[in-house]
Design a protein around this motif. Structure first.
Motif, PDB file in Angstrom:
ATOM      1  N   LEU A   8       8.232  23.784  -5.613  1.00 14.65           N
ATOM      2  CA  LEU A   8       9.665  22.577  -4.298  1.00 14.65           C
ATOM      3  C   LEU A   8      10.037  22.888  -4.183  1.00 14.65           C
ATOM      4  O   LEU A   8      10.629  22.558  -2.673  1.00 14.65           O
ATOM      5  CB  LEU A   8       9.907  21.317  -5.246  1.00 14.65           C
ATOM      6  CG  LEU A   8       8.476  20.336  -5.528  1.00 14.65           C
ATOM      7  CD1 LEU A   8       9.419  19.199  -6.718  1.00 14.65           C
ATOM      8  CD2 LEU A   8       7.687  20.102  -4.248  1.00 14.65           C
ATOM      9  N   ILE A  56       8.651  12.270  -9.161  1.00 12.76           N
ATOM     10  CA  ILE A  56      10.124  12.677  -8.443  1.00 12.76           C
ATOM     11  C   ILE A  56       9.924  10.738  -7.149  1.00 12.76           C
ATOM     12  O   ILE A  56      10.501  10.187  -7.244  1.00 12.76           O
ATOM     13  CB  ILE A  56      10.304  13.411  -7.565  1.00 12.76           C
ATOM     14  CG1 ILE A  56      10.420  14.660  -8.772  1.00 12.76           C
ATOM     15  CG2 ILE A  56      11.470  13.350  -6.506  1.00 12.76           C
ATOM     16  CD1 ILE A  56      11.175  16.067  -7.884  1.00 12.76           C
TER      17      ILE A  56
ATOM     18  N   PRO B  79      13.379  18.320  -2.742  1.00 11.32           N
ATOM     19  CA  PRO B  79      12.900  18.887  -3.223  1.00 11.32           C
ATOM     20  C   PRO B  79      11.408  17.376  -3.403  1.00 11.32           C
ATOM     21  O   PRO B  79      11.018  17.685  -3.198  1.00 11.32           O
ATOM     22  CB  PRO B  79      13.152  18.856  -5.539  1.00 11.32           C
ATOM     23  CG  PRO B  79      14.595  19.111  -4.800  1.00 11.32           C
ATOM     24  CD  PRO B  79      15.402  18.986  -3.847  1.00 11.32           C
ATOM     25  N   ALA B  80      12.304  15.976  -3.806  1.00 11.58           N
ATOM     26  CA  ALA B  80      12.076  15.188  -2.701  1.00 11.58           C
ATOM     27  C   ALA B  80      10.892  14.602  -1.816  1.00 11.58           C
ATOM     28  O   ALA B  80      10.016  14.825  -1.556  1.00 11.58           O
ATOM     29  CB  ALA B  80      12.596  13.476  -3.630  1.00 11.58           C
ATOM     30  N   THR B  81      11.891  15.230  -0.829  1.00 15.03           N
ATOM     31  CA  THR B  81      11.299  15.040   0.531  1.00 15.03           C
ATOM     32  C   THR B  81       9.675  16.501   0.678  1.00 15.03           C
ATOM     33  O   THR B  81       9.178  16.297   1.214  1.00 15.03           O
ATOM     34  CB  THR B  81      12.291  15.508   1.499  1.00 15.03           C
ATOM     35  OG1 THR B  81      13.460  15.436   1.432  1.00 15.03           O
ATOM     36  CG2 THR B  81      11.808  15.786   3.071  1.00 15.03           C
ATOM     37  N   VAL B  82      10.247  17.587  -0.046  1.00 18.94           N
ATOM     38  CA  VAL B  82       9.428  18.559  -0.128  1.00 18.94           C
ATOM     39  C   VAL B  82       8.194  18.152  -0.400  1.00 18.94           C
ATOM     40  O   VAL B  82       6.699  17.605  -0.327  1.00 18.94           O
ATOM     41  CB  VAL B  82       9.813  19.833  -0.479  1.00 18.94           C
ATOM     42  CG1 VAL B  82       8.045  20.547  -1.221  1.00 18.94           C
ATOM     43  CG2 VAL B  82      11.642  20.605   0.060  1.00 18.94           C
ATOM     44  N   ALA B  83       8.522  17.035  -1.801  1.00 21.03           N
ATOM     45  CA  ALA B  83       7.219  16.805  -3.024  1.00 21.03           C
ATOM     46  C   ALA B  83       6.441  15.286  -1.709  1.00 21.03           C
ATOM     47  O   ALA B  83       5.132  14.892  -2.422  1.00 21.03           O
ATOM     48  CB  ALA B  83       8.342  15.841  -3.816  1.00 21.03           C
ATOM     49  N   LEU B  84       6.836  14.962  -0.915  1.00 15.30           N
ATOM     50  CA  LEU B  84       6.079  13.870   0.061  1.00 15.30           C
ATOM     51  C   LEU B  84       5.311  14.480   0.449  1.00 15.30           C
ATOM     52  O   LEU B  84       4.123  13.747   0.619  1.00 15.30           O
ATOM     53  CB  LEU B  84       6.949  13.665   1.428  1.00 15.30           C
ATOM     54  CG  LEU B  84       8.051  12.278   1.443  1.00 15.30           C
ATOM     55  CD1 LEU B  84       9.078  12.693   2.072  1.00 15.30           C
ATOM     56  CD2 LEU B  84       7.596  11.312   0.519  1.00 15.30           C
ATOM     57  N   ALA B  85       4.651  16.512   0.142  1.00 15.21           N
ATOM     58  CA  ALA B  85       3.520  16.675   0.996  1.00 15.21           C
ATOM     59  C   ALA B  85       2.414  16.148  -0.202  1.00 15.21           C
ATOM     60  O   ALA B  85       1.521  16.504   0.403  1.00 15.21           O
ATOM     61  CB  ALA B  85       3.621  18.310   0.917  1.00 15.21           C
ATOM     62  N   VAL B  86       2.536  15.777  -1.423  1.00 15.89           N
ATOM     63  CA  VAL B  86       1.648  15.921  -1.778  1.00 15.89           C
ATOM     64  C   VAL B  86       1.019  14.977  -1.856  1.00 15.89           C
ATOM     65  O   VAL B  86      -0.254  14.852  -1.684  1.00 15.89           O
ATOM     66  CB  VAL B  86       1.927  16.380  -3.950  1.00 15.89           C
ATOM     67  CG1 VAL B  86       1.138  15.147  -4.211  1.00 15.89           C
ATOM     68  CG2 VAL B  86       2.582  17.432  -3.714  1.00 15.89           C
ATOM     69  N   PRO B  87       1.372  13.853  -1.571  1.00 16.07           N
ATOM     70  CA  PRO B  87       0.469  12.570  -1.411  1.00 16.07           C
ATOM     71  C   PRO B  87      -0.054  12.487  -0.177  1.00 16.07           C
ATOM     72  O   PRO B  87      -0.773  11.699   0.297  1.00 16.07           O
ATOM     73  CB  PRO B  87       1.971  11.193  -1.463  1.00 16.07           C
ATOM     74  CG  PRO B  87       2.998  11.857  -1.563  1.00 16.07           C
ATOM     75  CD  PRO B  87       2.573  13.253  -2.654  1.00 16.07           C
ATOM     76  N   PHE B  88       0.983  13.226   0.738  1.00 15.39           N
ATOM     77  CA  PHE B  88       0.485  12.970   2.119  1.00 15.39           C
ATOM     78  C   PHE B  88      -1.027  14.307   1.951  1.00 15.39           C
ATOM     79  O   PHE B  88      -1.988  13.651   2.793  1.00 15.39           O
ATOM     80  CB  PHE B  88       0.884  14.104   2.975  1.00 15.39           C
ATOM     81  CG  PHE B  88       0.210  15.029   4.618  1.00 15.39           C
ATOM     82  CD1 PHE B  88       0.517  13.851   5.309  1.00 15.39           C
ATOM     83  CD2 PHE B  88       0.435  15.765   4.285  1.00 15.39           C
ATOM     84  CE1 PHE B  88       0.120  14.113   7.048  1.00 15.39           C
ATOM     85  CE2 PHE B  88      -0.261  16.061   5.519  1.00 15.39           C
ATOM     86  CZ  PHE B  88      -0.335  15.192   6.705  1.00 15.39           C
ATOM     87  N   VAL B  89      -1.122  15.086   0.931  1.00 19.51           N
ATOM     88  CA  VAL B  89      -2.916  16.079   1.505  1.00 19.51           C
ATOM     89  C   VAL B  89      -3.723  14.880   0.539  1.00 19.51           C
ATOM     90  O   VAL B  89      -4.358  14.810   1.226  1.00 19.51           O
ATOM     91  CB  VAL B  89      -2.113  17.427   1.523  1.00 19.51           C
ATOM     92  CG1 VAL B  89      -3.319  17.327   0.732  1.00 19.51           C
ATOM     93  CG2 VAL B  89      -1.523  18.124   1.390  1.00 19.51           C
TER      94      VAL B  89
END
Lengths: 116, 239
Positions: A8, A56, B79-89
């Motif tokens: 991340l 998160i 990092p939370a914004t980056v983590a949005l990639a996971v539910p997106f994929v």
């Protein structure tokens, strides 16, 4: 846990670097998210990343608390034009949400109606 | 000084205390929100913020001291914004199937958010610097502050308006969708992200991961779009 944080933070760092180098008006983390999405759609989502990312995002509200506390410091700015600003925020936000949802529904119905 | 006062002076100047207060305030707020079945008005951001502000006022603590501790939580927004990639994929098949309505609704919502804010502000006779500050209210704070300062607005006011917009959107979301009988979680999420950025997205994740995915997309894409749109619409306003 650590490997998830490395992924991340690493993507965020790459995003920040890209934004600075290309001089685009977009936050680094948004570009970082796009980079991670591209990588994950090619290589799949590693199992260590899923629980951390969802953990998160489930508590996303927490992360806005410090900024919101900061807003209270600017109370006088709001009070000065308070009533007008409150009306505009409520009306504009509500109308924008309604338009987004209704247009989505309309176009989605039309697209699926055509393909059926 | 009494031992208690000495202890207080020590703690009040360290990040530990205010970091802990932030987490406890959120924990309490989230418990209350869960107790009310995540009802629209039981918004955890609002309740936790109110609790923290009460603590700060009761102890006479300034925001700078508070933020020494709270910055660690604030930092995680990246990092939370980056983590949005996971539910997106994970939900990519949903996204791909809905790509046309998604993009059309994004443009419609984005233009509406900026245009209604400018038109209402103009009608209510707000000065120009407030108007251009109001225009990017629906996007994340860094973008909105950038747009506002670029056009001669007030960046600190932009931050206030962005957070307030997020809270309004998070509260209005489910009653509005109920009223319009929009039960599609994709449409609900997208609306929250486009009109109410991250706080709307946090609300959408309370509803479902699918709604959260569409909210995250709406938020990210609307950031790009608004940065292009606001200077154009301000120009059209002829000011």
């Amino acid at each position: 846990m650590i490997n998830a944080l490395v992924v991340l933070l690493g993507c965020q760092l790459l995003g920040e670097v890209a934004v600075r180098l290309l001089d685009v008006p977009v936050p680094g983390p948004v570009v970082g998210a796009a980079l991670l999405a591209a990588a994950l759609s090619v290589r799949g989502i590693p199992s260590f990343l899923t629980p951390v990312a969802h953990g998160i995002l489930r508590n996303l509200s927490l992360l806005f608390v410090p900024a919101a506390v900061g807003v209270v410091q600017y109370g006088p700015l709001i009070v000065e034009h308070g009533v007008s600003l409150a009306i505009i925020l409520v009306v504009s936000t509500t109308v924008a949400m309604a338009v987004t949802a209704l247009v989505f529904r309309m176009v989605a119905n039309r697209v699926s109606g055509r393909s059926e | 000084m009494t031992p208690v006062e000495t202890l207080w002076v020590y703690l009040a100047e360290r990040p530990l205390l205010w970091l802990t207060v932030t987490l406890v305030a959120y924990w309490i707020a989230d418990r209350i929100a869960a107790r009310f079945g995540y009802a629209p008005l039981a918004n955890p951001v609002v309740m936790a913020t109110a609790l923290v502000v009460l603590c700060l006022q009761a102890t006479g603590t300034g925001f700078a001291t508070y933020f020494e501790g709270a910055q660690f939580v604030h930092f995680l927004l990246g990092p939370a914004t980056v983590a949005l990639a996971v539910p997106f994929v994970e939900n990519f098949h949903h996204v791909r199937r809905a790509i046309v309505p998604l993009l059309v609704a994004l443009v419609a919502g984005s233009v509406t958010a900026v245009a209604t804010a400018l038109a209402l502000g103009y009608a209510l006779g707000l000065p120009r610097d407030i108007l251009v500050t109001l225009a990017p209210k629906s996007v994340t704070t860094p973008i909105a502050m950038g747009i506002a300062s670029q056009l001669g607005g007030i960046p600190s006011l932009a931050a206030v308006l962005v957070i307030s917009t997020g809270v309004v959107g998070a509260i209005v979301l489910t009653p509005l969708m109920g009223l319009m009988k929009v039960r599609d979680e994709r449409a609900q999420g997208l609306s929250a992200g486009v009109a109410a950025h991250g706080i709307g997205t946090a609300r959408a994740f309370q509803l479902s991961p699918l709604a959260g995915t569409f909210a995250g997309l709406g938020m990210g894409l609307n950031g790009f779009l608004t940065a292009l749109l606001v200077p154009l619409l301000v120009l059209l306003l002829g000011q």
